[in-house]
Design an enzyme around this catalytic site. Structure first.
Site, PDB file in Angstrom:
ATOM      1  CD  GLU A  53      -1.831   2.390   1.409  1.00 18.68           C
ATOM      2  OE1 GLU A  53      -2.580   3.278   0.953  1.00 18.68           O
ATOM      3  OE2 GLU A  53      -0.838   2.648   2.136  1.00 18.68           O
ATOM      4  CG  ASP A  54       3.005   4.644   1.891  1.00 21.56           C
ATOM      5  OD1 ASP A  54       3.348   5.087   0.771  1.00 21.56           O
ATOM      6  OD2 ASP A  54       2.952   5.358   2.913  1.00 21.56           O
ATOM      7  CG  HIS A 114      -3.122   2.219   5.882  1.00 25.39           C
ATOM      8  ND1 HIS A 114      -4.401   2.570   6.274  1.00 25.39           N
ATOM      9  CD2 HIS A 114      -3.072   2.495   4.565  1.00 25.39           C
ATOM     10  CE1 HIS A 114      -5.080   3.016   5.236  1.00 25.39           C
ATOM     11  NE2 HIS A 114      -4.286   2.999   4.192  1.00 25.39           N
TER      12      HIS A 114
END
Length: 354
Positions: A53-54, A114
């Protein structure tokens, strides 16, 4: 008379619900299709099968990946596997993604990373900040990166009432950061209701050991966040409003909005090209495909480069776009020395040589 009033109220309610549904489809860009923009010399990164995601890259070329994010209602290719942090040395001729060991005492079984951000202290200590959702709750974890051991030493877990739904983070000190809340509520049902009603209650929070405060608010859904190379400006992506906000940072860490750049896509994470100061954006051309997963019609991917974002007319170019046949649901793009990494919400990750 009572029946007429009831029918009138029902009609108004149905009309309002219909209008909100249509507005949500527009915010999701539910009808948009993307034309492919290919890059040569690209391949999928082995070992990343359920999202990155990152991504954050250190000045020395070590790249960190936040992998395995799971959210209520969101598709996952590995629903029972905990998340983790992977690292890739972009100085190597054929770099590989390796999972970093985490110190004992940290609950790896519930690790659900996240957004991430790195900070290098004056003594060259590298800190990794990780937004974590253990059991779908919200914390920020601070680790010390130990390069010789390829490991992370867990230092601190941060929880706060002003951090109810954290999405992304940008570190500005060893225990200091800005973070985005993508919802006002933490309860899943209230989150859905908030999004449906388009309440614009999300915000940016500044955190330090001595002070925690809201420094920007009124976003539809605040998402990616980053800082300009000169540390004077904060960039915030509002994913459902299709906007990037440029905010001036003050000595007291408050933010003042300077400008808003409107785009035709759902903007997720923001990265900075260290060689130029350009902003790279991982985007979702069609949010409905992202949230309502269909393997026969998967979510597409899009990466934008924004040059001169502080000018009156920034230049926006499409670096990469794919209909989902190669890469599904791009959420981030980071560059280092003509090497581009593209991560996704829950699919694979791409390595390209520019």
């Amino acid at each position: 008379m009572g029946r007429l009033l009831a029918l009138s109220l029902l009609g108004i309610a149905l009309a309002l619900l219909g209008e909100r549904l249509l507005a949500l489809r527009n915010r999701l860009k539910a009808s948009r299709e993307v034309e492919s923009v290919d890059l040569p010399n690209c391949h999928l990164i082995k070992g990343i099968e359920a999202g990155a995601e990152d991504i954050d890259i250190l000045p020395n070329g070590l790249a960190f990946f936040s992998v395995g994010l799971k959210c209520p209602g969101l598709h996952s290719f590995a629903p029972d596997k905990p998340g983790g942090i992977l690292m890739m040395d972009l100085n190597e001729e054929n770099p590989r993604a390796l999972e970093l060991r985490v110190s004992r005492g940290f609950n790896l079984a519930s690790f659900n990373p996240h957004g991430i951000s790195t900070f290098i202290d004056s003594d060259d200590t590298v800190y990794l900040f990780v937004v974590n959702h253990p059991e779908f709750k919200n914390t920020v974890e601070i680790f010390k990166f130990e390069e010789e051991e390829n490991s992370l030493l867990h230092l601190k877990t941060i929880k706060h009432e002003l951090l109810p739904s954290v999405n992304d983070i940008i570190a500005v000190g060893p225990e200091h950061f800005y973070a985005t809340n993508d919802h006002y509520f933490s309860d899943p049902f209230l989150k859905y209701l908030e999004t449906y009603l388009n309440l614009h209650w999300t915000n940016v929070v500044y955190y330090s050991p001595n002070e925690v405060k809201v420094v920007a608010e009124g976003f539809d859904s605040a998402n990616g966040i980053n800082i300009s190379p000169d540390k004077k400006y904060i960039y915030v992506a509002d994913i459902l409003a299709h906007e990037i906000h440029v905010l001036e940072k003050h000595p007291n860490m408050n933010l003042t909005q300077l400008k808003v750049l409107k785009l035709d896509t759902l903007v997720d994470n923001l990265s900075i090209d260290p060689s130029s100061g350009d902003v790279l954006v991982g985007c979702h051309p069609n949010g409905q495909k992202l949230f309502v997963y269909d393997p026969k019609n998967p979510p597409s991917s899009e990466v934008l480069r924004i040059q001169n974002i502080l000018s009156e007319k920034p230049t926006v170019t499409t670096v990469y776009a794919n209909n989902g046949s190669v890469l599904q649901g791009s959420s981030v793009a980071s560059v280092y020395d003509k090497k581009l990494l593209i991560g996704t919400l829950y699919h694979r990750a791409l390595y390209c040589e520019l």
